[in-house]
Design a protein around this motif. Sequence first.
Motif, PDB file in Angstrom:
ATOM      1  N   ALA A 116       0.837  -1.207   0.000  1.00 17.33           N
ATOM      2  CA  ALA A 116       0.000   0.000   0.000  1.00 17.33           C
ATOM      3  C   ALA A 116       0.875   1.262   0.000  1.00 17.33           C
ATOM      4  CB  ALA A 116      -0.920  -0.002   1.225  1.00 17.33           C
ATOM      5  N   TRP A 117       1.919   1.249   0.839  1.00 16.50           N
ATOM      6  CA  TRP A 117       2.726   2.466   1.028  1.00 16.50           C
ATOM      7  C   TRP A 117       3.666   2.711  -0.148  1.00 16.50           C
ATOM      8  CZ3 TRP A 117       2.106   6.583   3.836  1.00 16.50           C
ATOM      9  CH2 TRP A 117       3.164   7.457   4.043  1.00 16.50           C
ATOM     10  N   PHE A 118       4.421   1.660  -0.529  1.00 12.70           N
ATOM     11  CA  PHE A 118       5.432   1.855  -1.574  1.00 12.70           C
ATOM     12  C   PHE A 118       4.886   1.576  -2.971  1.00 12.70           C
ATOM     13  CE2 PHE A 118       7.988   0.981   2.277  1.00 12.70           C
ATOM     14  CZ  PHE A 118       8.684   2.184   2.313  1.00 12.70           C
ATOM     15  N   GLY A 119       3.835   0.725  -3.058  1.00 14.60           N
ATOM     16  CA  GLY A 119       3.300   0.392  -4.380  1.00 14.60           C
ATOM     17  C   GLY A 119       2.033   1.168  -4.698  1.00 14.60           C
ATOM     18  N   GLY A 120       1.496   1.897  -3.716  1.00 13.62           N
ATOM     19  CA  GLY A 120       0.279   2.690  -3.946  1.00 13.62           C
ATOM     20  C   GLY A 120      -0.940   1.833  -4.268  1.00 13.62           C
ATOM     21  N   ILE A 121      -0.950   0.557  -3.817  1.00 16.47           N
ATOM     22  CA  ILE A 121      -2.075  -0.338  -4.145  1.00 16.47           C
ATOM     23  C   ILE A 121      -3.156  -0.171  -3.068  1.00 16.47           C
ATOM     24  CG2 ILE A 121      -2.746  -2.749  -4.585  1.00 16.47           C
ATOM     25  CD1 ILE A 121       0.273  -3.256  -5.232  1.00 16.47           C
ATOM     26  N   ARG A 122      -4.272   0.454  -3.468  1.00 15.81           N
ATOM     27  CA  ARG A 122      -5.317   0.801  -2.490  1.00 15.81           C
ATOM     28  C   ARG A 122      -5.936  -0.438  -1.843  1.00 15.81           C
ATOM     29  NH1 ARG A 122     -10.504   2.783  -2.727  1.00 15.81           N
ATOM     30  NH2 ARG A 122     -10.622   2.244  -4.922  1.00 15.81           N
ATOM     31  N   GLU A 123      -6.159  -1.485  -2.667  1.00 14.36           N
ATOM     32  CA  GLU A 123      -6.781  -2.720  -2.140  1.00 14.36           C
ATOM     33  C   GLU A 123      -5.890  -3.338  -1.054  1.00 14.36           C
ATOM     34  OE1 GLU A 123      -6.252  -2.079  -5.311  1.00 14.36           O
ATOM     35  OE2 GLU A 123      -8.292  -1.834  -6.114  1.00 14.36           O
ATOM     36  N   ALA A 124      -4.575  -3.230  -1.238  1.00  9.36           N
ATOM     37  CA  ALA A 124      -3.648  -3.779  -0.233  1.00  9.36           C
ATOM     38  C   ALA A 124      -3.849  -3.031   1.089  1.00  9.36           C
ATOM     39  CB  ALA A 124      -2.203  -3.660  -0.710  1.00  9.36           C
ATOM     40  N   GLY A 125      -4.061  -1.710   1.004  1.00  4.05           N
ATOM     41  CA  GLY A 125      -4.299  -0.898   2.206  1.00  4.05           C
ATOM     42  C   GLY A 125      -5.571  -1.339   2.917  1.00  4.05           C
ATOM     43  N   GLU A 126      -6.598  -1.695   2.113  1.00  5.55           N
ATOM     44  CA  GLU A 126      -7.863  -2.142   2.732  1.00  5.55           C
ATOM     45  C   GLU A 126      -7.671  -3.471   3.468  1.00  5.55           C
ATOM     46  OE1 GLU A 126     -10.544  -1.927  -0.574  1.00  5.55           O
ATOM     47  OE2 GLU A 126     -10.422   0.272  -0.572  1.00  5.55           O
ATOM     48  N   ILE A 127      -6.923  -4.392   2.842  1.00 10.46           N
ATOM     49  CA  ILE A 127      -6.650  -5.684   3.492  1.00 10.46           C
ATOM     50  C   ILE A 127      -5.806  -5.436   4.751  1.00 10.46           C
ATOM     51  CG2 ILE A 127      -5.479  -7.934   3.247  1.00 10.46           C
ATOM     52  CD1 ILE A 127      -6.098  -7.744   0.220  1.00 10.46           C
ATOM     53  N   HIS A 128      -4.835  -4.505   4.619  1.00  9.69           N
ATOM     54  CA  HIS A 128      -3.957  -4.186   5.758  1.00  9.69           C
ATOM     55  C   HIS A 128      -4.782  -3.723   6.964  1.00  9.69           C
ATOM     56  CE1 HIS A 128      -0.105  -3.128   7.516  1.00  9.69           C
ATOM     57  NE2 HIS A 128      -0.611  -1.975   7.910  1.00  9.69           N
ATOM     58  N   GLU A 129      -5.760  -2.866   6.718  1.00  6.04           N
ATOM     59  CA  GLU A 129      -6.581  -2.346   7.830  1.00  6.04           C
ATOM     60  C   GLU A 129      -7.411  -3.443   8.481  1.00  6.04           C
ATOM     61  OE1 GLU A 129      -8.697   1.285   7.531  1.00  6.04           O
ATOM     62  OE2 GLU A 129      -7.210   2.178   6.207  1.00  6.04           O
ATOM     63  N   LEU A 130      -7.831  -4.442   7.652  1.00  4.26           N
ATOM     64  CA  LEU A 130      -8.583  -5.596   8.206  1.00  4.26           C
ATOM     65  C   LEU A 130      -7.745  -6.372   9.210  1.00  4.26           C
ATOM     66  CD1 LEU A 130     -10.484  -7.569   5.423  1.00  4.26           C
ATOM     67  CD2 LEU A 130     -11.397  -6.633   7.553  1.00  4.26           C
ATOM     68  N   GLY A 131      -6.404  -6.275   9.051  1.00  2.87           N
ATOM     69  CA  GLY A 131      -5.493  -6.986   9.953  1.00  2.87           C
ATOM     70  C   GLY A 131      -5.705  -6.589  11.403  1.00  2.87           C
ATOM     71  N   LYS A 132      -6.105  -5.329  11.627  1.00  7.02           N
ATOM     72  CA  LYS A 132      -6.230  -4.843  13.011  1.00  7.02           C
ATOM     73  C   LYS A 132      -7.275  -5.637  13.802  1.00  7.02           C
ATOM     74  CE  LYS A 132      -7.031  -0.624  15.667  1.00  7.02           C
ATOM     75  NZ  LYS A 132      -7.170   0.826  15.610  1.00  7.02           N
ATOM     76  N   PRO A 133      -8.574  -5.672  13.360  1.00  7.26           N
ATOM     77  CA  PRO A 133      -9.545  -6.463  14.135  1.00  7.26           C
ATOM     78  C   PRO A 133      -9.218  -7.951  14.166  1.00  7.26           C
ATOM     79  CG  PRO A 133     -10.537  -5.618  12.090  1.00  7.26           C
ATOM     80  CD  PRO A 133      -9.211  -4.940  12.251  1.00  7.26           C
ATOM     81  N   LEU A 134      -8.675  -8.474  13.046  1.00 10.15           N
ATOM     82  CA  LEU A 134      -8.359  -9.914  13.022  1.00 10.15           C
ATOM     83  C   LEU A 134      -7.268 -10.242  14.045  1.00 10.15           C
ATOM     84  CD1 LEU A 134      -8.439 -10.740   9.189  1.00 10.15           C
ATOM     85  CD2 LEU A 134     -10.145 -11.271  10.926  1.00 10.15           C
ATOM     86  N   PHE A 135      -6.231  -9.399  14.091  1.00 11.03           N
ATOM     87  CA  PHE A 135      -5.165  -9.607  15.079  1.00 11.03           C
ATOM     88  C   PHE A 135      -5.750  -9.550  16.494  1.00 11.03           C
ATOM     89  CE2 PHE A 135      -0.996  -8.676  12.718  1.00 11.03           C
ATOM     90  CZ  PHE A 135      -0.401  -9.856  13.136  1.00 11.03           C
ATOM     91  N   ILE A 136      -6.607  -8.553  16.746  1.00 12.17           N
ATOM     92  CA  ILE A 136      -7.147  -8.383  18.107  1.00 12.17           C
ATOM     93  C   ILE A 136      -7.942  -9.625  18.518  1.00 12.17           C
ATOM     94  CG2 ILE A 136      -8.776  -7.035  19.516  1.00 12.17           C
ATOM     95  CD1 ILE A 136      -7.744  -4.535  17.969  1.00 12.17           C
ATOM     96  N   ILE A 137      -8.783 -10.151  17.601  1.00 13.85           N
ATOM     97  CA  ILE A 137      -9.590 -11.343  17.926  1.00 13.85           C
ATOM     98  C   ILE A 137      -8.679 -12.547  18.196  1.00 13.85           C
ATOM     99  CG2 ILE A 137     -11.228 -13.030  16.963  1.00 13.85           C
ATOM    100  CD1 ILE A 137     -12.465 -10.631  15.388  1.00 13.85           C
ATOM    101  N   LEU A 138      -7.702 -12.763  17.290  1.00 15.04           N
ATOM    102  CA  LEU A 138      -6.837 -13.949  17.433  1.00 15.04           C
ATOM    103  C   LEU A 138      -5.953 -13.857  18.668  1.00 15.04           C
ATOM    104  CD1 LEU A 138      -5.858 -14.512  13.696  1.00 15.04           C
ATOM    105  CD2 LEU A 138      -7.233 -16.022  15.123  1.00 15.04           C
ATOM    106  N   ILE A 139      -5.423 -12.643  18.952  1.00 18.42           N
ATOM    107  CA  ILE A 139      -4.566 -12.498  20.136  1.00 18.42           C
ATOM    108  C   ILE A 139      -5.405 -12.731  21.398  1.00 18.42           C
ATOM    109  CG2 ILE A 139      -3.149 -10.884  21.497  1.00 18.42           C
ATOM    110  CD1 ILE A 139      -2.292  -9.632  18.768  1.00 18.42           C
ATOM    111  N   ALA A 140      -6.651 -12.229  21.397  1.00 21.83           N
ATOM    112  CA  ALA A 140      -7.515 -12.436  22.574  1.00 21.83           C
ATOM    113  C   ALA A 140      -7.760 -13.939  22.795  1.00 21.83           C
ATOM    114  CB  ALA A 140      -8.834 -11.688  22.389  1.00 21.83           C
ATOM    115  N   LEU A 141      -8.057 -14.674  21.701  1.00 22.51           N
ATOM    116  CA  LEU A 141      -8.279 -16.128  21.817  1.00 22.51           C
ATOM    117  C   LEU A 141      -7.008 -16.827  22.302  1.00 22.51           C
ATOM    118  CD1 LEU A 141     -10.249 -16.868  18.500  1.00 22.51           C
ATOM    119  CD2 LEU A 141     -11.146 -17.053  20.834  1.00 22.51           C
ATOM    120  N   HIS A 142      -5.872 -16.393  21.719  1.00 20.83           N
ATOM    121  CA  HIS A 142      -4.573 -17.000  22.040  1.00 20.83           C
ATOM    122  C   HIS A 142      -4.226 -16.797  23.517  1.00 20.83           C
ATOM    123  CE1 HIS A 142      -0.488 -18.279  21.202  1.00 20.83           C
ATOM    124  NE2 HIS A 142       0.019 -17.104  21.534  1.00 20.83           N
ATOM    125  N   VAL A 143      -4.387 -15.558  24.000  1.00 18.86           N
ATOM    126  CA  VAL A 143      -4.056 -15.252  25.396  1.00 18.86           C
ATOM    127  C   VAL A 143      -5.035 -15.992  26.330  1.00 18.86           C
ATOM    128  CG1 VAL A 143      -3.965 -13.409  27.134  1.00 18.86           C
ATOM    129  CG2 VAL A 143      -2.940 -13.053  24.881  1.00 18.86           C
TER     130      VAL A 143
END
Length: 166
Positions: A116-143
């Motif tokens: 997203a940052w170096f290639g300017g690919i907007r869709e990559a930025g959208e997937i990147h932002e999805l990482g935030k809630p997914l990480f939070i859910i998985l880390i909560a389950l993991h902990v």
Amino acid sequence: MSKTQPAAYSPVHILIHWAIAALILFQLVFGESMKDLERALRGDGTPDAVTAFMGNAHIWVGIAVLVLTVLRLVVRARFGVPAPVPASRLQELAARAVHGLLYLLMIVVPLTGLAAWFGGIREAGEIHELGKPLFIILIALHVAGALYHHFALKDRSLMRMISSRA
Ligand code: HEM
Ligand code: HEM
């Protein structure tokens, strides 16, 4: 692949586990800094010192997560990991699924950030932002799983990610 299954996680594996955990928590807490940097660059083009510093920190910490994850997967493949602590078949499957998905995010999230940052690919930025809630859910389950093993099942699962001698 390793030929024999070790009795414990190696010190390197343990060190990388906690280093990556700290770096990802930093990214989740301060991730907004990239949006501030984007806004500043789109505005008058000159971000203030804090915005520029935090934006650069996001990029370098994210790259560190990617490099450490690749290193960890190499260590894992070369030296192996101990057998799962005995638990029900369902618990073992759940732990394996959460670990696998965490590894996937640890690779995909930094790569989509870079695209997203170096290639300017907007869709990559959208997937990147999805990482935030997914990480939070998985880390909560993991902990929750780690604490359940430690306090309810009273087994060595948490301790063996703290010391190779556990
Ligand atoms: C494990 C590593 C990373 C994590 C956990 C992470 C996490 C985050 C979070 C939480 C946000 C804010 C999203 C929101 O508020 O909805 C964000 C935004 C962003 N990150 Fe990362 N990031 C990582 C690595 C990277 C890397 C290596 C780059 C490369 C430059 C990067 C570039 C960006 C960009 C460009 C944004 C703004 C996205 C947008 O406005 O669409 N990230 N990141
Ligand atoms: C961003 C945060 C974290 C990430 C991405 C993460 C990721 C992982 C992954 C992928 C594994 C599998 C290791 C392998 O087999 O290669 C693992 C194992 C483990 N993690 Fe985490 N972890 C995080 C935070 C934590 C925290 C906060 C705790 C403690 C409360 C914890 C406790 C454990 C334990 C005990 C194991 C070993 C499980 C076992 O084999 O018995 N992790 N972690």
